[in-house]
Structure formats: structure tokens, C-alpha cells
Design an enzyme around this catalytic site. Structure first.
Site, PDB file in Angstrom:
ATOM      1  CB  CYS A 249      -4.958   4.530   0.198  1.00  0.00           C
ATOM      2  SG  CYS A 249      -5.466   4.153   1.886  1.00  0.00           S
TER       3      CYS A 249
ATOM      4  N   GLY B 163       0.792  -1.219   0.000  1.00  0.00           N
ATOM      5  CA  GLY B 163       0.000   0.000   0.000  1.00  0.00           C
ATOM      6  C   GLY B 163       0.823   1.266   0.000  1.00  0.00           C
TER       7      GLY B 163
ATOM      8  CB  THR C 250      -2.695   5.043   5.805  1.00  0.00           C
ATOM      9  OG1 THR C 250      -3.999   5.354   6.310  1.00  0.00           O
ATOM     10  CG2 THR C 250      -1.956   4.168   6.794  1.00  0.00           C
ATOM     11  CE1 TYR C 251      -1.998  11.123  12.163  1.00  0.00           C
ATOM     12  CE2 TYR C 251      -4.359  10.709  12.274  1.00  0.00           C
ATOM     13  CZ  TYR C 251      -3.197  11.195  12.836  1.00  0.00           C
ATOM     14  OH  TYR C 251      -3.222  11.758  14.099  1.00  0.00           O
TER      15      TYR C 251
ATOM     16  N   GLY D 230      -1.874  -4.832   8.963  1.00  0.00           N
ATOM     17  CA  GLY D 230      -3.299  -5.136   8.989  1.00  0.00           C
ATOM     18  C   GLY D 230      -4.223  -3.993   8.662  1.00  0.00           C
ATOM     19  CG  LEU D 231      -8.805  -2.986   9.998  1.00  0.00           C
ATOM     20  CD1 LEU D 231      -9.368  -2.578   8.651  1.00  0.00           C
ATOM     21  CD2 LEU D 231      -9.763  -3.907  10.732  1.00  0.00           C
TER      22      LEU D 231
ATOM     23  CG  LEU E 218      -7.381  -4.206   4.903  1.00  0.00           C
ATOM     24  CD1 LEU E 218      -8.677  -3.450   5.125  1.00  0.00           C
ATOM     25  CD2 LEU E 218      -7.662  -5.523   4.201  1.00  0.00           C
TER      26      LEU E 218
END
Length: 219
Positions: free
Chosen positions: A168, A72, A75-76, A150-151, A138
Site C-alpha cells: 500500500c 491506492g 498490493t498482492y 474492493g477488499l 482496501l
């Protein structure tokens, strides 16, 4: 057949020690090691995946940026977000990576249904969305058939830092949270529901662990 998985709620932690602990756990496990599910809230941090492009980090300001070993883009993570790290042996579960991702997404969709929030997937963009806005991201890694990372599930958090990045890797992607969608105003009511839905997806019997992983930073 259901298998026992240990649940560890790490509370609020900086990112790097938990990341290193996941790596150590994954490298040390063998065919007999029980699966684990870790829950954590991270101190504010931007993480950039293995193929992540720095240009997607627009203006991080005072929030650190870490290049990490998951898939990926950027992200934050921050307080008010449930980060769930399923540490699962996919070979033992007899599922592939695509099915693993589908099942994690479905667990989030089913969790949101608890509060009558209708969520779904988006073609070509892993994660969970409500009315086009992303509520869960994800980013995973599989090593020797075992998952880590993971998530990240936005529950009740300051979403402003997402405006400092292309979330993302998507310019202008809207991000939302469970609280903004009319759900709980904090992570605690959501955690047991998410754990139960993950357990159902993977056929796991959950058992609370009495201790935390070693969070010393050295890899």
C-alpha cells in the site's frame, strides 16, 4: 429498508477477467440493477492503483504486475485471501465514499471479532490492522455513483510476496493473516461471516446467485 443483493462466489480466478467483468457490470447497470457482492481468490498477482508508483514494486520476480483502475498503491493477491468486490449503488444507499469505506472496514473488524481478534483502523491509511500489522487492504473505484474493486482480506496465505513490495506504498509495513492471528486456517469459515457483516453494514438481504458473471477477458 433492506434491498436484495446477489452473492456470487467465483472460486479461484485470474485477476484480469474478473476486473473486466466488474467494469462491464458497472458500466451496464442502471438505477434498477440489483447490487451484487462477488467473492474470489485470485491467482498470484501484484496490482498497482491508478496513482500507484512503480518504485513500490521492489522485486516482483515471477509474479505479474498489473496497473489497474482502483485507488491506492500496490498490493498482492493470492490463494488463501478473500477478495470481496461490493458492487453497490451508493446513491441508492444514500452514503458517500468515506462512509462506504468506513462501513467496509467495520464489517472486517466485526468479522474478526467472531474469533476474538481485536482489530482497528489507522489514520490516513485505509484498511484494517491488528497490533499495527495489516490484515485487510482496501482499493476502490466509484463510477457514476457505483462501487467496484474492493477488499483484500488475508486469511491463510503465503505472506512472502508482500516482502517484494512496499504494501500500500508504506515501506516496512507489516502484514499478517487471520490464520497467524489464531483464526481459521482457510477462507471457507470466514466467507459467510464476512458476507453477513457486510450485509448488516449496508442493509442488504443476500441471495446466492446460481451463475457466474461472464469472465471472457474482452473489455
Amino acid at each position: 429498508m433492506h434491498r436484495t443483493a446477489l452473492v456470487r462466489d467465483l472460486g479461484r480466478q485470474p485477476y484480469t477477467p474478473v476486473w473486466r467483468a466488474m467494469q462491464r457490470f458497472t458500466d451496464a447497470r442502471d438505477a434498477g440493477t440489483a447490487d451484487e457482492l462477488w467473492l474470489v481468490e485470485h491467482d498470484p498477482v501484484f496490482t498497482l492503483g491508478q496513482a500507484g508508483k512503480p518504485e513500490h514494486v521492489l522485486m516482483p520476480g515471477d509474479i505479474p504486475v498489473l496497473h489497474v483502475d482502483r485507488g491506492g498503491q500496490v498490493t498482492y493477491h493470492g490463494p488463501g485471501q478473500i477478495v470481496a468486490y461490493p458492487l453497490l449503488d451508493l446513491r441508492r444507499l444514500k452514503i458517500g465514499v468515506r462512509e462506504y469505506v468506513d462501513r467496509v472496514e467495520q464489517a472486517v473488524i466485526d468479522t474478526l471479532e467472531q474469533w476474538n481478534i481485536a482489530a482497528g483502523r489507522r489514520d490516513g491509511a485505509p484498511g484494517v490492522y491488528v497490533a499495527g500489522a495489516k490484515v485487510a487492504a482496501l482499493g476502490i473505484r466509484v463510477r457514476r455513483g457505483c462501487t467496484f474493486h474492493g477488499l483484500a482480506f488475508n486469511i491463510a496465505m503465503d505472506l512472502e510476496p508482500f516482502r517484494r513490495i512496499n504494501p500500500c506504498g508504506y515501506q516496512g509495513l507489516q502484514v499478517t493473516s487471520v490464520a497467524d492471528l489464531g483464526g481459521p486456517s482457510g477462507p471457507e469459515p470466514v466467507k459467510p461471516v464476512l458476507l453477513q457483516r457486510l450485509a448488516r453494514q449496508f442493509g442488504l438481504d443476500l441471495q446466492a446467485a446460481s451463475d457466474l458473471p461472464d469472465l471472457s477477458v474482452a473489455a
